[in-house]
Design a protein around this motif. Structure first.
Motif, PDB file in Angstrom:
ATOM      1  N   HIS A 129       1.257  -1.387   0.089  1.00  0.00           N
ATOM      2  CA  HIS A 129       0.278  -0.183  -0.134  1.00  0.00           C
ATOM      3  C   HIS A 129       0.632   1.275  -0.439  1.00  0.00           C
ATOM      4  CE1 HIS A 129      -3.013  -2.492   1.549  1.00  0.00           C
ATOM      5  NE2 HIS A 129      -4.202  -2.062   1.210  1.00  0.00           N
ATOM      6  N   ASP A 130       0.232   2.580  -0.160  1.00  0.00           N
ATOM      7  CA  ASP A 130       0.856   3.744  -0.265  1.00  0.00           C
ATOM      8  C   ASP A 130      -0.014   4.587   1.196  1.00  0.00           C
ATOM      9  OD1 ASP A 130       2.630   3.631  -2.551  1.00  0.00           O
ATOM     10  OD2 ASP A 130       1.021   4.579  -3.239  1.00  0.00           O
ATOM     11  N   VAL A 131       1.010   4.778   1.644  1.00  0.00           N
ATOM     12  CA  VAL A 131       0.631   6.008   3.113  1.00  0.00           C
ATOM     13  C   VAL A 131       0.209   7.437   2.442  1.00  0.00           C
ATOM     14  CG1 VAL A 131       0.561   6.515   5.169  1.00  0.00           C
ATOM     15  CG2 VAL A 131       1.286   4.778   4.755  1.00  0.00           C
ATOM     16  N   VAL A 132      -1.033   8.029   1.938  1.00  0.00           N
ATOM     17  CA  VAL A 132      -0.975   9.362   1.891  1.00  0.00           C
ATOM     18  C   VAL A 132      -1.262  10.306   2.604  1.00  0.00           C
ATOM     19  CG1 VAL A 132      -2.587  10.173  -0.177  1.00  0.00           C
ATOM     20  CG2 VAL A 132      -1.853   7.861  -0.563  1.00  0.00           C
ATOM     21  N   LEU A 133      -0.528  11.488   2.695  1.00  0.00           N
ATOM     22  CA  LEU A 133      -0.695  12.600   3.917  1.00  0.00           C
ATOM     23  C   LEU A 133      -1.572  13.169   3.114  1.00  0.00           C
ATOM     24  CD1 LEU A 133       1.501  12.682   5.889  1.00  0.00           C
ATOM     25  CD2 LEU A 133      -0.230  11.203   6.629  1.00  0.00           C
ATOM     26  N   GLY A 134      -2.605  14.011   3.607  1.00  0.00           N
ATOM     27  CA  GLY A 134      -3.335  15.497   2.687  1.00  0.00           C
ATOM     28  C   GLY A 134      -3.685  16.211   3.939  1.00  0.00           C
ATOM     29  N   ARG A 135      -3.389  17.596   3.098  1.00  0.00           N
ATOM     30  CA  ARG A 135      -3.896  18.657   3.842  1.00  0.00           C
ATOM     31  C   ARG A 135      -4.630  19.821   3.596  1.00  0.00           C
ATOM     32  NH1 ARG A 135      -0.391  22.668   6.379  1.00  0.00           N
ATOM     33  NH2 ARG A 135       1.566  21.291   5.868  1.00  0.00           N
ATOM     34  N   VAL A 136      -5.349  19.759   4.989  1.00  0.00           N
ATOM     35  CA  VAL A 136      -6.937  19.692   5.038  1.00  0.00           C
ATOM     36  C   VAL A 136      -7.160  21.049   4.569  1.00  0.00           C
ATOM     37  CG1 VAL A 136      -9.128  19.686   6.283  1.00  0.00           C
ATOM     38  CG2 VAL A 136      -7.807  18.136   6.452  1.00  0.00           C
ATOM     39  N   LEU A 137      -8.224  21.392   3.231  1.00  0.00           N
ATOM     40  CA  LEU A 137      -7.898  23.027   2.977  1.00  0.00           C
ATOM     41  C   LEU A 137      -9.988  22.993   3.654  1.00  0.00           C
ATOM     42  CD1 LEU A 137      -7.718  22.419  -0.605  1.00  0.00           C
ATOM     43  CD2 LEU A 137      -6.077  23.381   0.933  1.00  0.00           C
ATOM     44  N   ASP A 138     -10.670  22.373   3.872  1.00  0.00           N
ATOM     45  CA  ASP A 138     -11.898  22.395   4.409  1.00  0.00           C
ATOM     46  C   ASP A 138     -12.641  21.220   4.987  1.00  0.00           C
ATOM     47  OD1 ASP A 138     -14.076  24.050   4.719  1.00  0.00           O
ATOM     48  OD2 ASP A 138     -14.829  25.082   2.454  1.00  0.00           O
ATOM     49  N   LEU A 139     -13.526  20.964   5.305  1.00  0.00           N
ATOM     50  CA  LEU A 139     -14.300  19.917   5.705  1.00  0.00           C
ATOM     51  C   LEU A 139     -15.607  20.651   6.176  1.00  0.00           C
ATOM     52  CD1 LEU A 139     -13.112  18.379   9.299  1.00  0.00           C
ATOM     53  CD2 LEU A 139     -12.344  21.106   7.965  1.00  0.00           C
ATOM     54  N   ASP A 140     -16.241  19.507   6.434  1.00  0.00           N
ATOM     55  CA  ASP A 140     -17.804  19.886   7.033  1.00  0.00           C
ATOM     56  C   ASP A 140     -17.974  18.288   7.346  1.00  0.00           C
ATOM     57  OD1 ASP A 140     -19.724  21.184   7.843  1.00  0.00           O
ATOM     58  OD2 ASP A 140     -20.825  22.625   6.610  1.00  0.00           O
ATOM     59  N   ALA A 141     -19.356  18.408   8.411  1.00  0.00           N
ATOM     60  CA  ALA A 141     -20.524  17.378   9.217  1.00  0.00           C
ATOM     61  C   ALA A 141     -21.257  17.189   7.964  1.00  0.00           C
ATOM     62  CB  ALA A 141     -20.432  17.095  10.350  1.00  0.00           C
ATOM     63  N   GLY A 142     -21.805  15.937   7.226  1.00  0.00           N
ATOM     64  CA  GLY A 142     -23.543  15.695   6.767  1.00  0.00           C
ATOM     65  C   GLY A 142     -24.683  16.610   7.328  1.00  0.00           C
ATOM     66  N   PRO A 143     -25.630  16.292   6.427  1.00  0.00           N
ATOM     67  CA  PRO A 143     -26.780  16.834   7.881  1.00  0.00           C
ATOM     68  C   PRO A 143     -27.266  15.193   7.846  1.00  0.00           C
ATOM     69  CG  PRO A 143     -26.751  16.926   5.210  1.00  0.00           C
ATOM     70  CD  PRO A 143     -25.712  16.528   5.063  1.00  0.00           C
ATOM     71  N   THR A 144     -27.048  14.107   7.458  1.00  0.00           N
ATOM     72  CA  THR A 144     -27.134  12.977   7.309  1.00  0.00           C
ATOM     73  C   THR A 144     -27.806  12.945   9.578  1.00  0.00           C
ATOM     74  OG1 THR A 144     -27.433  10.409   7.484  1.00  0.00           O
ATOM     75  CG2 THR A 144     -25.283  11.513   7.820  1.00  0.00           C
ATOM     76  N   SER A 145     -28.683  12.574   9.709  1.00  0.00           N
ATOM     77  CA  SER A 145     -28.859  11.692  11.521  1.00  0.00           C
ATOM     78  C   SER A 145     -28.107  10.428  12.049  1.00  0.00           C
ATOM     79  CB  SER A 145     -30.663  11.978  11.912  1.00  0.00           C
ATOM     80  OG  SER A 145     -30.874  11.287  10.839  1.00  0.00           O
ATOM     81  N   SER A 146     -28.071   9.885  10.525  1.00  0.00           N
ATOM     82  CA  SER A 146     -27.557   8.172  10.417  1.00  0.00           C
ATOM     83  C   SER A 146     -26.109   8.429  10.798  1.00  0.00           C
ATOM     84  CB  SER A 146     -28.040   7.248   9.977  1.00  0.00           C
ATOM     85  OG  SER A 146     -26.732   8.181   8.693  1.00  0.00           O
ATOM     86  N   GLY A 147     -26.156   7.138  11.272  1.00  0.00           N
ATOM     87  CA  GLY A 147     -23.999   7.156  12.120  1.00  0.00           C
ATOM     88  C   GLY A 147     -23.305   6.964  11.197  1.00  0.00           C
ATOM     89  N   PRO A 148     -21.856   7.147  11.311  1.00  0.00           N
ATOM     90  CA  PRO A 148     -21.174   6.639   9.829  1.00  0.00           C
ATOM     91  C   PRO A 148     -21.720   4.901   9.445  1.00  0.00           C
ATOM     92  CG  PRO A 148     -19.828   6.945  11.308  1.00  0.00           C
ATOM     93  CD  PRO A 148     -21.003   7.357  12.111  1.00  0.00           C
ATOM     94  N   LEU A 149     -21.134   4.254   7.851  1.00  0.00           N
ATOM     95  CA  LEU A 149     -20.952   2.937   7.724  1.00  0.00           C
ATOM     96  C   LEU A 149     -19.941   2.666   7.858  1.00  0.00           C
ATOM     97  CD1 LEU A 149     -21.803   0.746   5.888  1.00  0.00           C
ATOM     98  CD2 LEU A 149     -21.203   1.962   3.882  1.00  0.00           C
ATOM     99  N   VAL A 150     -19.408   1.990   8.929  1.00  0.00           N
ATOM    100  CA  VAL A 150     -18.417   0.799   9.274  1.00  0.00           C
ATOM    101  C   VAL A 150     -18.289  -0.953   8.242  1.00  0.00           C
ATOM    102  CG1 VAL A 150     -18.322   2.048  10.982  1.00  0.00           C
ATOM    103  CG2 VAL A 150     -18.810   0.082  11.070  1.00  0.00           C
TER     104      VAL A 150
END
Length: 163
Positions: A129-150
């Motif tokens: 695999h590769d280990v990819v690091l990304g510098r965050v430019l912007d982010l937000d939480a979505g409008p969903t009321s359900s939990g995340p998919l795992v």
């Protein structure tokens, strides 16, 4: 040194839940490109960095890497069909999915639990695999009321916090 069998490695580590996220970008001609990962994580607050680990066998990762940027859509529990469509590399999937552009122009999946927009900070090979690091430019939480998919024990599940 003991060598670990691949099947046993997957079986044992399958007891640890992994989030299901979609990494996207847009090629210079405007074509959206995507891949599903179970290895997305926060890395650093200062500077704000996230990471994911694409397989060297991925056909999408070289295309995303070439753009120098990516967005992450953290899938909500009710987005299993979205995940399956992207994993299956369904032709015309972006014509069938509801999405919008991130601030940097990468596709974001509507209904995701969260999204993160990044530029590629670094890439380091690590085994297959590769280990990819990304510098965050912007982010937000979505409008969903359900939990995340795992993904846990070979199946999809919903992560729900216990208060």
């Amino acid at each position: 040194m003991t060598l670990v069998d691949d099947a046993r490695f997957r079986q044992v580590l399958g007891r640890y839940p992994t989030g299901v996220s979609v990494i996207t970008s847009r090629e210079p001609d405007g074509t959206p490109v995507s891949m599903v990962v179970g290895t997305f994580t926060a890395v650093s607050l200062q500077p704000p960095l996230v990471g994911f680990l694409p397989d060297h066998g991925s056909t999408s990762w070289p295309r995303i890497r070439a753009t120098g940027r990516f967005a992450v859509s953290v899938l909500a529990a009710d987005q299993q069909d979205v995940c399956r469509m992207i994993v299956a590399k369904h032709p015309g999937r972006f014509d069938l999915l509801e999405w919008a552009d991130s601030p940097s122009g990468c596709p974001l999946l509507v209904g995701a639990a969260a999204w993160v927009d990044c530029v590629i900070e670094s890439v380091q090979a690590a085994g297959d695999h590769d280990v990819v690091l990304g510098r965050v430019l912007d982010l937000d939480a979505g409008p969903t009321s359900s939990g995340p998919l795992v993904f846990l024990g070979g199946a999809y599940a919903e992560a729900t916090p216990t208060l």
